[in-house]
Design a protein around this motif. Structure first.
Motif, short mmCIF file in Angstrom:
data_model
loop_
_atom_site.label_atom_id
_atom_site.label_comp_id
_atom_site.label_asym_id
_atom_site.label_seq_id
_atom_site.Cartn_x
_atom_site.Cartn_y
_atom_site.Cartn_z
N ASN A 46 83.15 0.97 -15.82
CA ASN A 46 84.23 0.99 -15.61
C ASN A 46 84.81 2.24 -14.92
N TYR A 47 85.58 2.09 -13.87
CA TYR A 47 85.98 2.61 -13.04
C TYR A 47 87.59 2.30 -12.55
N LYS A 48 88.88 2.49 -13.51
CA LYS A 48 89.97 2.13 -12.77
C LYS A 48 90.27 0.66 -12.90
N THR A 49 89.64 0.03 -13.63
CA THR A 49 89.74 -1.10 -13.70
C THR A 49 89.92 -1.28 -15.45
N PRO A 50 90.44 -0.83 -16.42
CA PRO A 50 90.58 -1.00 -17.33
C PRO A 50 91.01 -2.00 -18.46
N ASP A 51 91.85 -2.75 -17.67
CA ASP A 51 92.22 -4.26 -17.19
C ASP A 51 90.99 -5.29 -17.71
N LEU A 52 90.22 -5.36 -17.29
CA LEU A 52 89.54 -5.91 -15.79
C LEU A 52 88.21 -5.69 -17.17
N THR A 53 88.28 -4.42 -17.22
CA THR A 53 86.58 -4.31 -18.40
C THR A 53 87.45 -5.01 -19.81
N ILE A 54 88.29 -4.56 -20.10
CA ILE A 54 89.03 -5.70 -22.07
C ILE A 54 88.99 -6.65 -21.41
N ASN A 55 89.00 -6.91 -20.54
CA ASN A 55 89.06 -9.02 -20.52
C ASN A 55 87.32 -9.06 -20.82
#
Length: 200
Positions: free
Chosen positions: A13-22
């Motif tokens: 993850n690099y500044k993509t928390p919402d994508l990572t959570i999905n």
């Protein structure tokens, strides 16, 4: 941190928390069906609250199958994957998963089944779809120096009648319905990576 795992999944993850959570949500119903499996999210020093946001969702859902490594340095994509692999080094299979990926039901089980049944496979990829449902190309011809140079100049696309042989993308097979494996292609032509494309 060391444990014996059947499957380790690493997500950088690099500044993509919402994508990572999905991505984690898409894994949540599958990962619990695979004994001795774990997911590690390596945060590459995002400095945007990513680790805290992801950890909050993990806590809310009681996802004990995932660990977040909040790094104090940006290791890059390959370095971040290596950090995850090193942290849980005792595993039989590893899946390097992009943070913007949604994993369809049964994908993990099917891929593990293929790897278990075909012991001569070293690396594989399943079918990958873009957001619009179109197919991504996951198997390419081996990029020797001449082929790489000609492709970098764009000649296979500008002058295909002369340089199509240098195009590393393989458009000669039905990616939608057939698989490509090293037994069929790599050993015969010496021209392909050892990938499998199973049809789900």
């Amino acid at each position: 941190m060391e444990t014996g795992l059947t499957l380790l999944i690493v997500i950088v993850n690099y500044k993509t928390p919402d994508l990572t959570i999905n991505c984690l949500k898409s894994l949540s119903n599958q990962i619990v069906k695979i004994k001795n499996s774990h997911v590690v999210v390596v945060d590459n020093n995002s400095q945007d609250g990513s680790p805290e946001k992801i950890n909050q969702i993990i806590k809310e859902n009681n996802w004990q199958w995932v660990t977040v490594l909040a790094e104090s340095k940006n290791w890059g994509f390959s370095g971040g994957n290596n950090r995850g692999l090193e942290t849980f080094s005792n595993h039989e299979y590893a899946l390097l998963l992009n943070s913007d990926t949604i994993v369809y039901d049964r994908t993990l089980e099917y891929c593990l089944q293929v790897m278990e049944e075909q012991k001569d496979i070293g690396v594989m990829s399943c079918k990958l779809l873009n957001e619009d449902g179109s197919l991504q190309n996951v198997t390419r011809k081996f990029p020797n120096p001449m082929r790489s140079l000609i492709s970098a100049l764009g000649l296979p696309w500008y002058l295909p009648f002369l340089f199509n042989w240098a195009n590393i993308d393989d458009d000669t097979w039905d990616k939608e319905n057939t698989k490509k494996d090293k037994n069929t292609y790599f050993s015969r032509t010496k021209d392909y990576f050892s990938h499998v494309l199973p049809t789900l």
